[in-house]
Every structure is written in structure tokens, then in C-alpha cells.
Design an enzyme around this catalytic site. Sequence first.
Site, PDB file in Angstrom:
ATOM      1  N   ASP A 201       0.716  -1.155  -0.115  1.00  0.00           N
ATOM      2  CA  ASP A 201       0.272   0.037  -0.118  1.00  0.00           C
ATOM      3  C   ASP A 201       0.836   1.501  -0.275  1.00  0.00           C
ATOM      4  O   ASP A 201       2.009   1.438   0.930  1.00  0.00           O
ATOM      5  CB  ASP A 201      -0.651   0.071   1.103  1.00  0.00           C
ATOM      6  CG  ASP A 201      -1.656   1.313   0.797  1.00  0.00           C
ATOM      7  OD1 ASP A 201      -3.156   0.866   0.764  1.00  0.00           O
ATOM      8  OD2 ASP A 201      -1.849   2.026   2.328  1.00  0.00           O
ATOM      9  N   GLU A 270       1.508   0.036  -4.983  1.00  0.00           N
ATOM     10  CA  GLU A 270       0.660   0.346  -5.011  1.00  0.00           C
ATOM     11  C   GLU A 270       1.764   1.731  -5.503  1.00  0.00           C
ATOM     12  O   GLU A 270       2.189   2.570  -4.193  1.00  0.00           O
ATOM     13  CB  GLU A 270      -0.183   0.806  -4.285  1.00  0.00           C
ATOM     14  CG  GLU A 270      -1.417   1.806  -4.940  1.00  0.00           C
ATOM     15  CD  GLU A 270      -1.856   2.206  -3.710  1.00  0.00           C
ATOM     16  OE1 GLU A 270      -3.192   2.721  -3.384  1.00  0.00           O
ATOM     17  OE2 GLU A 270      -1.952   2.454  -2.391  1.00  0.00           O
TER      18      GLU A 270
END
Length: 539
Positions: A201, A270
Site C-alpha cells: 500500500d 501501489e
Amino acid sequence: MNRNDWWRGGVIYQVYPRSFFDSNGDGVGDLLGVLEKIDYIASLQVDAIWLSPFFTSPMKDFGYDVSDYRGVDPLFGTLADFSQLVRAAHARGIRVLIDQVLNHSSDQHAWFEESRSSRDNPKADWYVWAEPRDDGTPPNNWLSVFGGPAWTWDSRRRQYYLHNFLASQPDLNFHCEAVQQQLLDDMTFWLALGVDGFRLDAANFYFHDRQLRSNPANHALREGSIGVRSDNPYAYQQHIYDKTQPENLLFLRRIRQLLERYPGTAAVAEIGCDHSLRTMAAYTGGGDTLHMAYSFDLLTEQCSPAFLRSTIESVEAELVDGWPCWSIGNHDVVRVMSRWALNGQPDCGRGRLFMALLLSLRGSVCLYQGEELGLDEAELQYEQLVDPYGIRFWPEFKGRDGCRTPMPWHAQDPHGGFSAEQPWLPVSAGHLPLSVAAQEADEASMLATYRRFLAWRRQQPLLIEGRLRVVHHDDALLVFERRLGEEAWLCLFNLGAEARHFSLPNPVEALPAPASNAVFEGSGVHLPAHGFGFARLLG
């Protein structure tokens, strides 16, 4: 399960556990719910699942605020449930990737509670603390993605702490070696339990500028920049100093070194920044960084052939020896059936086109749960919102709840068969006719099409490994070649609402791809509205 490079061209199915299936009737999906539906996932012919966070958390950001990196939140089950799910997935040839939210923890994590207690405790420098300016204001102009300053005053330490997201999500200080080692140790814990890798993330947020220099203004807003569509002031800065720092790459190499100790594991990052493709190239190149990365370039409202060509060609030019992971939907953006709809009307034929286009690009693919059903964005009222991001920027930005509503399993059951009780978000009435049960009874359904296309793609090395070159685009058509050795294909997509004709540059042999509806006639091909087709080049 015996290919260590499975991730090259692999298809990863994202499961948002709290909205997948509720096994215990509390209105929230859980790990045993994923286990109960594991055969459904296996039927999709995907290579791996990515589980969004299930860690211990106060759930201020629904699991992306972790208070124990080695614990399973009771809302989702137990560590034993997780281990059972991993074994079941592996038995079906499915790998398991889990989210790692390393940039920040919850403010209820024991690390932060200790860090904020004084300026001289053992974890005093585990988070990013800074003195106020002379006038008491924050140390610089950095902004939070979720709105407002990225700094919050703490009265105990009499300092500001950094948070790129919610104030309840303080940023860890990656300039502290002990923090890096602790997080690597926590990742090792999950690898030892059998996970096959990680989705990282906000992977470019880890490090900040040591000098805490203010960001300059951004006078050229770019499509895809964080905050543009919600009129969030975050987009009005060039994020030069608050993220994507050079030191970040060194830590990512440490993650790769860790994964090399567990053959067959992989990481997908990401990337959220204004120069995402350049960052993706740096983060996946050289063979010693991450395996894959994805950006938000195809998660915007743009889907014109010109935009798609520019994005694809930029990826091909920038990445060189890196590896992309393509995605057109996830738990953070409006569902693609609504976002890329023509005239605001979702269309199943257009959904099949999106499927074929996504699965024909060079790289790996992330599918978000419900895309295979053709789910559109659920419409919620303000009082139904639970996402703090949407609550803050309503009504210009409605947040992320509309793409997170529960999966519809049975149209006739209460709450779509997701739960026996009222779910944490309502099941969209418009999703009930698209339930899994209804579509499994229809060989022409979107679900059946996805299953056939994914199974067919698995048998096409050219689509998984071949080179890509865009050969044509206009206001509706996008055409590219895929080549592997002596084999060459033409892949044609009509993103327009009217039929189009394309003159073929060479003789071709039509390929029987599932759901393709292009008609090849002599030296041309007819593509109906939202049509697509594949052909082998013969000359």
C-alpha cells in the site's frame, strides 16, 4: 504452483474481505467467508488472490490503520482461519498475497503510544515528529491525501506528527533503521505462514525529506493526480518532498532480498504520484527491486483510445526491463462500469470490451471483486456513508463506499445472500439481478464470459509474454500487435457506440477468442459497437 515466475502475466483477484461473504451473520465479511467461496474464486481461473487488510485495527480506515501487524482482527476471524484459507487456496493452485500497510500504523498501535509518551523513550523516533514553526503552525505546507494539513499537534510531546492520510494514521519514520527491520520481520512472519507475497500500500510514501522542505505549488493539474476529481487541495502541490524519495528504492530492495529467500513469492506496489510511470520503472527495474507495480493511470475517468495509447506506449517506453501490473478498478475508485460508461449508462457489452482489453495488455493484471459480474457503482445517500474520505468531500466526491458494497450472491436472499443480517454497507438493489447465482444459470452472462476468457488467456503464451506495439488509434478504435517469436497477433477494440470498419494491413486468420464479435472479411474487419477481436497476422 510450481512456477516461480507465475507473476509475469499472472491474474490477481482482489478480495475486499469485509464485503465478500459473511460467514457468521454479523454483517461483515470475514476470512471464513472467503474460504467458503474459494471454489468460486478458483472457477475464475485466476493465479492469485490479494486480500485487503484483515489485521487488528480500530477500523478508522477499515483496516488500513493497523494496530498489530501480526494479528487478525476478531471481526475477520483468527490466525487459524487465515492459515486454513491459505491451505485451501494452495490446494486449488491459487497463491495468496496480503496487503502490507507499511507507511503508517494506527495511532492505537503500541509503538505510537510509546513514541508519543516522551521524547526520549526507546521508540521516540519511530514516527515522524517535528517542532512547530515560531508562530506555532506546522513545520511545512504538506497536505494529507484525506484533506487538511498532514501534521497534527500532540500535546504530550508538544510536537507535530506527520500523517499522509488520516490523523489517526501516523506515518512511521523509515529513516529509523529499527523501523525498517521491524517491518521486515513482520513480513517474514507472514511468509513463514505460507503467504505468496504482498501488495504494498502507498509504496512510494515510505520516506520523507529529512529537511522537511515545503512542496512547491502545482500550476498544471494532471489527470490521474491524487485529489483532482474531488477538488482536493492535495492536487495543488508538487509532491517533491513528502514522498517518492531516493531512499525509498533502497528499502524496496531490502523487501526483494527478503522475498528471494522464499522462492515463488512476489510483491506488487501501489504507486500514487504525478510521475507514476517513471516511478514504476525505478521500482521494478534491474531485477533487484519489486516484481510488479501499478499506478492510477487507468483508474481515472479517461478511457479514450488516444489516452489508452499514450498510457500503454509510455509504460512500454519507461519500464524497459520492469514489469507492469494493470488494473481498471479497485477498492479506492469508482467502479469501471460506471467510470467508463458512455452517457452515464453502464453496458454489459462495454464491460466485456474492458475485460478483453485489460487481459490483452503486456503485464500482470489485478481484477477487483465484482468486475466479473459487471457491477456498477452503488449509489448511496450521505447518511449511509462510512468512508471518512467521502464524508469530508461530499458531495463533489462521494468517497469509496460505492465500490465497496457487498457482493451479491443470490438475488432472492436477504441482503443478496451476502449476510443474514444488515450488512455494514447496503447491498445495491441494482446489483441483485447480477448476482452470482443468476449469472451461473446463464451461459451468456458476464461471469460466464470472464471464466471462458480467463481460461483461454491461460493457454495463450503470446498474451502473457509477448511484446506489444500500438499500430492504430482514432476517435473509437485502438489496435495493437502482440508478438512472441514468429507468432504475431492483431488485437482490435472499438470503444465507440457505433460500428466501425478497419482496413487490415496484412492478411489475417481470425482467432476464436471467447466473446469476440469482430467480423473479418477479406482486407477489412467489421467491429460492432463495443466490439473486439483477435487475428493472427499471416504476412
